[in-house]
Design a protein around this motif. Sequence first.
Motif, short mmCIF file in Angstrom:
data_model
loop_
_atom_site.label_atom_id
_atom_site.label_comp_id
_atom_site.label_asym_id
_atom_site.label_seq_id
_atom_site.Cartn_x
_atom_site.Cartn_y
_atom_site.Cartn_z
N PHE A 164 42.50 39.23 39.98
CA PHE A 164 42.60 39.47 38.55
C PHE A 164 43.08 40.90 38.27
CE2 PHE A 164 40.71 41.01 34.59
CZ PHE A 164 41.11 40.04 33.69
N SER A 165 42.49 41.86 38.97
CA SER A 165 42.88 43.26 38.79
C SER A 165 44.36 43.47 39.06
CB SER A 165 42.07 44.17 39.72
OG SER A 165 40.73 44.16 39.38
N TYR A 166 44.83 42.86 40.14
CA TYR A 166 46.21 43.06 40.56
C TYR A 166 47.20 42.28 39.68
CZ TYR A 166 50.30 43.37 43.55
OH TYR A 166 51.57 43.60 44.03
N PHE A 167 46.95 40.99 39.51
CA PHE A 167 47.93 40.14 38.84
C PHE A 167 47.86 40.20 37.31
CE2 PHE A 167 47.69 38.04 43.04
CZ PHE A 167 49.02 38.15 43.37
N VAL A 168 46.67 40.32 36.76
CA VAL A 168 46.52 40.30 35.31
C VAL A 168 46.50 41.71 34.72
CG1 VAL A 168 45.06 39.58 33.37
CG2 VAL A 168 45.34 38.08 35.35
N MET A 169 45.67 42.56 35.30
CA MET A 169 45.50 43.90 34.74
C MET A 169 46.49 44.91 35.32
SD MET A 169 43.17 43.30 32.54
CE MET A 169 42.53 44.87 31.98
N ASN A 205 34.03 31.75 38.66
CA ASN A 205 34.34 33.17 38.71
C ASN A 205 35.61 33.54 37.97
OD1 ASN A 205 32.80 35.35 40.38
ND2 ASN A 205 32.25 33.34 41.18
N VAL A 206 36.55 32.65 37.92
CA VAL A 206 37.75 32.91 37.13
C VAL A 206 37.35 33.05 35.65
CG1 VAL A 206 39.94 31.96 36.32
CG2 VAL A 206 39.37 31.87 38.76
N PHE A 207 36.55 32.11 35.18
CA PHE A 207 36.06 32.19 33.79
C PHE A 207 35.24 33.46 33.59
CE2 PHE A 207 36.64 27.45 33.69
CZ PHE A 207 37.59 27.44 32.69
N MET A 208 34.34 33.76 34.54
CA MET A 208 33.49 34.94 34.41
C MET A 208 34.31 36.21 34.32
SD MET A 208 30.79 36.61 37.10
CE MET A 208 32.13 37.29 38.07
N THR A 209 35.30 36.32 35.18
CA THR A 209 36.12 37.53 35.20
C THR A 209 36.89 37.68 33.89
OG1 THR A 209 36.27 37.37 37.60
CG2 THR A 209 37.89 38.77 36.50
N TYR A 210 37.43 36.59 33.38
CA TYR A 210 38.11 36.66 32.08
C TYR A 210 37.12 37.00 30.96
CZ TYR A 210 42.88 35.52 33.20
OH TYR A 210 44.16 35.59 33.66
N ALA A 211 35.92 36.44 31.01
CA ALA A 211 34.92 36.74 29.97
C ALA A 211 34.53 38.21 30.01
CB ALA A 211 33.68 35.86 30.16
N TRP A 212 34.39 38.77 31.19
CA TRP A 212 33.93 40.14 31.32
C TRP A 212 35.04 41.16 31.10
CZ3 TRP A 212 29.98 41.10 35.82
CH2 TRP A 212 28.85 40.30 35.62
N TYR A 213 36.25 40.86 31.57
CA TYR A 213 37.30 41.88 31.57
C TYR A 213 38.58 41.49 30.82
CZ TYR A 213 34.26 43.52 35.25
OH TYR A 213 33.16 43.91 35.95
N GLY A 214 38.80 40.24 30.56
CA GLY A 214 40.03 39.81 29.89
C GLY A 214 40.21 40.40 28.51
#
Length: 114
Positions: free
Chosen positions: A83-88, A15-24
Amino acid sequence: MLRHVLPLLMLMVSNVFMTYAWYGHLKYLAAKPVALAVLISWGIAFLEYCFQVPANRIGSTVYSLPQLKIIQEVITMTVFAAFSYFVMKERLTMNYLYAALCMVGAVFFIFRGN
Protein backbone atom coordinates in the motif's frame (compact mmCIF):
# COMPACT_ATOMS: atom_id res chain seq x y z
CA MET A 1 -5.78 -27.93 3.70
CA LEU A 2 -8.57 -25.42 3.04
CA ARG A 3 -8.88 -24.75 6.79
CA HIS A 4 -5.20 -23.75 6.81
CA VAL A 5 -5.30 -21.54 3.71
CA LEU A 6 -8.76 -19.93 3.87
CA PRO A 7 -8.01 -17.92 7.04
CA LEU A 8 -4.82 -16.59 5.45
CA LEU A 9 -6.66 -15.44 2.33
CA MET A 10 -9.43 -13.87 4.40
CA LEU A 11 -6.88 -12.09 6.60
CA MET A 12 -5.22 -10.69 3.47
CA VAL A 13 -8.53 -9.27 2.27
CA SER A 14 -9.26 -7.98 5.76
CA ASN A 15 -5.90 -6.22 5.87
CA VAL A 16 -6.47 -4.49 2.57
CA PHE A 17 -9.66 -2.99 3.99
CA MET A 18 -7.93 -2.20 7.29
CA THR A 19 -5.06 -0.42 5.59
CA TYR A 20 -7.42 1.68 3.48
CA ALA A 21 -9.53 2.48 6.55
CA TRP A 22 -6.49 3.57 8.54
CA TYR A 23 -4.43 5.33 5.89
CA GLY A 24 -6.43 5.76 2.67
CA HIS A 25 -8.08 8.92 3.95
CA LEU A 26 -4.65 10.59 4.00
CA LYS A 27 -4.59 10.43 0.21
CA TYR A 28 -8.23 10.38 -0.83
CA LEU A 29 -9.95 12.50 1.82
CA ALA A 30 -7.22 14.90 2.94
CA ALA A 31 -9.26 17.96 1.90
CA LYS A 32 -12.48 16.70 3.49
CA PRO A 33 -13.58 17.23 7.09
CA VAL A 34 -12.14 14.80 9.62
CA ALA A 35 -15.64 13.71 10.68
CA LEU A 36 -16.36 12.56 7.12
CA ALA A 37 -13.06 10.68 6.99
CA VAL A 38 -13.94 8.97 10.29
CA LEU A 39 -17.36 7.89 9.03
CA ILE A 40 -15.98 6.56 5.76
CA SER A 41 -13.16 4.79 7.59
CA TRP A 42 -15.68 3.16 9.95
CA GLY A 43 -17.60 1.87 6.94
CA ILE A 44 -14.44 0.39 5.46
CA ALA A 45 -13.49 -1.05 8.86
CA PHE A 46 -16.85 -2.81 8.99
CA LEU A 47 -15.90 -4.62 5.78
CA GLU A 48 -12.56 -5.48 7.36
CA TYR A 49 -14.30 -7.13 10.29
CA CYS A 50 -16.59 -9.08 7.95
CA PHE A 51 -13.44 -10.94 6.83
CA GLN A 52 -11.29 -10.74 9.96
CA VAL A 53 -13.72 -12.26 12.46
CA PRO A 54 -14.55 -15.36 10.37
CA ALA A 55 -10.88 -15.72 9.44
CA ASN A 56 -9.92 -15.89 13.10
CA ARG A 57 -12.78 -18.24 13.90
CA ILE A 58 -11.74 -20.64 11.13
CA GLY A 59 -8.05 -20.11 11.82
CA SER A 60 -8.42 -20.89 15.52
CA THR A 61 -9.36 -24.46 14.59
CA VAL A 62 -5.91 -25.08 13.11
CA TYR A 63 -3.63 -22.39 14.58
CA SER A 64 -2.94 -21.34 18.16
CA LEU A 65 -3.83 -17.81 19.23
CA PRO A 66 -0.16 -16.66 19.19
CA GLN A 67 0.27 -18.19 15.73
CA LEU A 68 -2.80 -16.34 14.45
CA LYS A 69 -1.44 -13.08 15.87
CA ILE A 70 1.96 -13.48 14.19
CA ILE A 71 0.29 -14.47 10.90
CA GLN A 72 -1.83 -11.32 11.17
CA GLU A 73 1.21 -9.13 11.79
CA VAL A 74 3.14 -10.59 8.84
CA ILE A 75 0.17 -10.06 6.55
CA THR A 76 -0.31 -6.53 7.92
CA MET A 77 3.31 -5.57 7.23
CA THR A 78 3.17 -7.08 3.73
CA VAL A 79 -0.07 -5.33 2.80
CA PHE A 80 1.15 -2.08 4.35
CA ALA A 81 4.42 -2.18 2.39
CA ALA A 82 2.52 -2.74 -0.86
CA PHE A 83 0.00 0.00 0.00
CA SER A 84 2.79 2.43 0.92
CA TYR A 85 4.61 1.80 -2.32
CA PHE A 86 1.79 1.48 -4.85
CA VAL A 87 -0.89 3.76 -3.42
CA MET A 88 0.93 6.32 -1.30
CA LYS A 89 4.04 6.36 -3.54
CA GLU A 90 6.35 6.00 -0.54
CA ARG A 91 9.88 4.78 -1.07
CA LEU A 92 10.60 1.35 0.42
CA THR A 93 13.82 1.53 2.39
CA MET A 94 16.09 -1.11 3.87
CA ASN A 95 14.15 -0.71 7.11
CA TYR A 96 11.27 -2.60 5.48
CA LEU A 97 13.66 -5.48 4.81
CA TYR A 98 14.96 -5.39 8.39
CA ALA A 99 11.41 -5.38 9.74
CA ALA A 100 10.54 -8.30 7.45
CA LEU A 101 13.53 -10.25 8.77
CA CYS A 102 12.37 -9.62 12.32
CA MET A 103 8.93 -10.92 11.34
CA VAL A 104 10.50 -14.06 9.87
CA GLY A 105 12.18 -14.58 13.23
CA ALA A 106 8.86 -14.11 15.02
CA VAL A 107 7.22 -16.67 12.72
CA PHE A 108 10.06 -19.13 13.36
CA PHE A 109 9.82 -18.84 17.12
CA ILE A 110 6.02 -18.96 17.36
CA PHE A 111 5.74 -22.02 15.08
CA ARG A 112 8.74 -24.03 16.31
CA GLY A 113 7.01 -25.74 19.24
CA ASN A 114 8.23 -25.95 22.80
